[in-house]
Design a protein around this motif. Structure first.
Motif, mmCIF file in Angstrom:
data_model
loop_
_atom_site.group_PDB
_atom_site.id
_atom_site.type_symbol
_atom_site.label_atom_id
_atom_site.label_comp_id
_atom_site.label_asym_id
_atom_site.label_seq_id
_atom_site.Cartn_x
_atom_site.Cartn_y
_atom_site.Cartn_z
ATOM 1 N N GLY A 1 2.096 34.169 -35.611
ATOM 2 C CA GLY A 1 1.385 33.704 -34.415
ATOM 3 C C GLY A 1 0.238 34.626 -34.052
ATOM 4 O O GLY A 1 -0.457 35.159 -34.920
ATOM 5 N N SER A 2 0.076 34.827 -32.757
ATOM 6 C CA SER A 2 -1.054 35.606 -32.243
ATOM 7 C C SER A 2 -0.954 37.076 -32.653
ATOM 8 O O SER A 2 0.126 37.671 -32.676
ATOM 9 C CB SER A 2 -1.052 35.490 -30.713
ATOM 10 N N ILE A 3 -2.127 37.658 -32.927
ATOM 11 C CA ILE A 3 -2.210 39.079 -33.310
ATOM 12 C C ILE A 3 -1.903 39.968 -32.100
ATOM 13 O O ILE A 3 -1.624 41.155 -32.237
ATOM 14 C CB ILE A 3 -3.618 39.382 -33.902
ATOM 15 N N GLU A 4 -1.935 39.360 -30.914
ATOM 16 C CA GLU A 4 -1.697 40.092 -29.664
ATOM 17 C C GLU A 4 -0.333 40.814 -29.682
ATOM 18 O O GLU A 4 -0.204 41.940 -29.196
ATOM 19 C CB GLU A 4 -1.755 39.087 -28.503
ATOM 20 N N ARG A 5 0.649 40.144 -30.274
ATOM 21 C CA ARG A 5 1.995 40.754 -30.301
ATOM 22 C C ARG A 5 2.005 42.028 -31.138
ATOM 23 O O ARG A 5 2.727 42.971 -30.859
ATOM 24 C CB ARG A 5 3.012 39.749 -30.866
ATOM 25 N N LEU A 6 1.186 42.041 -32.196
ATOM 26 C CA LEU A 6 1.085 43.247 -33.019
ATOM 27 C C LEU A 6 0.418 44.352 -32.208
ATOM 28 O O LEU A 6 0.857 45.504 -32.217
ATOM 29 C CB LEU A 6 0.290 42.943 -34.294
ATOM 30 N N ARG A 7 -0.665 43.977 -31.489
ATOM 31 C CA ARG A 7 -1.399 44.963 -30.679
ATOM 32 C C ARG A 7 -0.439 45.628 -29.692
ATOM 33 O O ARG A 7 -0.415 46.848 -29.543
ATOM 34 C CB ARG A 7 -2.523 44.231 -29.938
ATOM 35 N N GLU A 8 0.372 44.810 -29.031
ATOM 36 C CA GLU A 8 1.325 45.341 -28.037
ATOM 37 C C GLU A 8 2.339 46.275 -28.696
ATOM 38 O O GLU A 8 2.647 47.341 -28.184
ATOM 39 C CB GLU A 8 2.101 44.187 -27.384
ATOM 40 N N LEU B 1 -4.379 44.777 -40.892
ATOM 41 C CA LEU B 1 -4.626 46.200 -41.155
ATOM 42 C C LEU B 1 -5.761 46.739 -40.289
ATOM 43 O O LEU B 1 -5.750 47.897 -39.882
ATOM 44 C CB LEU B 1 -4.921 46.427 -42.647
ATOM 45 N N LYS B 2 -6.746 45.871 -39.981
ATOM 46 C CA LYS B 2 -7.833 46.316 -39.091
ATOM 47 C C LYS B 2 -7.284 46.595 -37.692
ATOM 48 O O LYS B 2 -7.736 47.511 -37.006
ATOM 49 C CB LYS B 2 -8.963 45.281 -39.051
ATOM 50 N N GLU B 3 -6.308 45.813 -37.290
ATOM 51 C CA GLU B 3 -5.654 46.032 -35.993
ATOM 52 C C GLU B 3 -4.947 47.403 -36.000
ATOM 53 O O GLU B 3 -4.991 48.136 -35.012
ATOM 54 C CB GLU B 3 -4.626 44.907 -35.785
ATOM 55 N N MET B 4 -4.322 47.712 -37.113
ATOM 56 C CA MET B 4 -3.641 49.016 -37.230
ATOM 57 C C MET B 4 -4.672 50.151 -37.204
ATOM 58 O O MET B 4 -4.448 51.193 -36.601
ATOM 59 C CB MET B 4 -2.819 49.077 -38.522
ATOM 60 N N SER C 1 5.074 40.161 -48.832
ATOM 61 C CA SER C 1 4.399 41.408 -48.481
ATOM 62 C C SER C 1 5.033 41.962 -47.218
ATOM 63 O O SER C 1 5.308 41.203 -46.286
ATOM 64 C CB SER C 1 2.918 41.151 -48.147
ATOM 65 N N THR C 2 5.242 43.261 -47.183
ATOM 66 C CA THR C 2 5.808 43.918 -46.001
ATOM 67 C C THR C 2 4.975 45.157 -45.698
ATOM 68 O O THR C 2 4.547 45.861 -46.612
ATOM 69 C CB THR C 2 7.288 44.316 -46.275
ATOM 70 N N VAL C 3 4.724 45.409 -44.406
ATOM 71 C CA VAL C 3 4.000 46.622 -44.003
ATOM 72 C C VAL C 3 4.872 47.393 -43.020
ATOM 73 O O VAL C 3 5.427 46.803 -42.090
ATOM 74 C CB VAL C 3 2.651 46.285 -43.322
ATOM 75 N N ILE C 4 5.003 48.687 -43.239
ATOM 76 C CA ILE C 4 5.697 49.550 -42.269
ATOM 77 C C ILE C 4 4.675 50.501 -41.656
ATOM 78 O O ILE C 4 3.953 51.202 -42.375
ATOM 79 C CB ILE C 4 6.806 50.406 -42.921
ATOM 80 N N VAL C 5 4.626 50.508 -40.325
ATOM 81 C CA VAL C 5 3.822 51.501 -39.606
ATOM 82 C C VAL C 5 4.830 52.466 -38.978
ATOM 83 O O VAL C 5 5.494 52.124 -37.999
ATOM 84 C CB VAL C 5 2.987 50.841 -38.484
ATOM 85 N N PRO C 6 5.002 53.653 -39.578
ATOM 86 C CA PRO C 6 6.032 54.563 -39.057
ATOM 87 C C PRO C 6 5.670 55.071 -37.663
ATOM 88 O O PRO C 6 4.487 55.134 -37.308
ATOM 89 C CB PRO C 6 6.025 55.724 -40.060
ATOM 90 N N ALA C 7 6.687 55.448 -36.905
ATOM 91 C CA ALA C 7 6.463 56.002 -35.570
ATOM 92 C C ALA C 7 5.521 57.200 -35.653
ATOM 93 O O ALA C 7 5.543 57.941 -36.632
ATOM 94 C CB ALA C 7 7.806 56.425 -34.980
#
Ligand code: SAM
Length: 239
Positions: free
Chosen positions: A156-163, A184-187, A224-230
């Protein structure tokens, strides 16, 4: 109905990442159904199952991913075949990639079968998820101490990733392959791309594990899976 339906998680793709319980249930089942996409050859779960179970007991069920109308009739056809197997009694298994209680075809199939057989006994056998496999392969700690772990399907919306990225804790993205550059640009905008890890086709032929920043200009496959570690102050993620 005398039979029981068991959703069996077969792990992300590596036939060794299957639990002993999953192996036992697959071996004792009279039929093991596996999801396949029409026209795309052996399914991913099927490949794991046929490593352990004689192919005569493995039955593919076609699920069209893109065509909505075909998908609905696929569910009905699949449910009818599962019901026919259940009527013989014993165990009927449905093998699914990763875990059967996590974004799995099994949940929807089970609802459709239950409409036909409301008294049905359903069980699930947990499986190792793609995010765990990627964490292990890349030496990434998913969470420690009081950190949160957010698992996000990028449908869905990229907003949830931003949050989620704002929280500074670990974020795992599923279903992001087709919109990888946007994700990835959001990250990058959140200052978190540098530590992010990308994994595709984990445990399968063509497996790719790399720094997510190497994927900025390209889309990835569905698996595809992406992990953004803490953000922990120290760089724990290492390839
Ligand atoms: C429908 S979900 C299935 C999740 C699965 N039930 C699990 O427990 O991991 C599909 C998503 O899981 C992830 N995935 C599953 N298997 C994978 C693999 N072998 N390699 C990379 N990603 C995978 C991808 O993000 C993909 O878009």
């Amino acid at each position: 109905v005398r039979g029981r339906l068991v959703g069996v998680g077969v792990g992300p793709g590596d036939p060794e990442l299957l639990t002993l319980k999953a192996l036992r249930v697959l071996r004792e089942a009279r039929t093991v159904f596996v999801p396949t996409t029409p026209g795309s050859g052996t399914g991913r779960a099927e490949a794991v199952v046929t490593d352990h179970v004689p192919s005569e007991r493995v039955v593919p069920l076609a699920f069209a991913m893109s065509d909505t109308r075909a998908r609905e009739s696929n569910w009905e056809q699949a449910a009818t075949k599962v019901v026919a197997s259940l009527r013989y009694g014993g165990t009927t298994a449905f093998a699914t990639l990763g875990d059967p209680n996590l974004y799995s075809t099994f949940t929807h199939l089970c609802e459709t079968v239950r409409r036909l057989l409301p008294e049905l006994t359903v069980e699930t056998v947990p499986g190792i998820t793609a995010m765990q496999a990627l964490a292990a392969h890349s030496g990434t700690v998913l969470a420690e101490g009081s950190e949160r772990l957010t698992l996000l399907p990028l449908t869905g919306s990229i907003e949830r990733l931003r949050e989620a990225l704002c929280l500074r804790d670990t974020v795992v993205c599923y279903k992001a392959g087709s919109r990888l550059p946007e994700v990835l640009k959001e990250m990058r905008a959140a200052g978190r791309l540098e530590s992010a890890i990308y994994g595709a086709w984990l445990g399968m032929d063509g497996e790719l594990i790399c720094s997510a920043s190497d994927m900025l200009e390209t889309t990835g496959p569905y698996l595809s899976t992406v992990i953004v570690p803490a953000s922990r102050g120290t760089r724990r993620a290492k390839l």
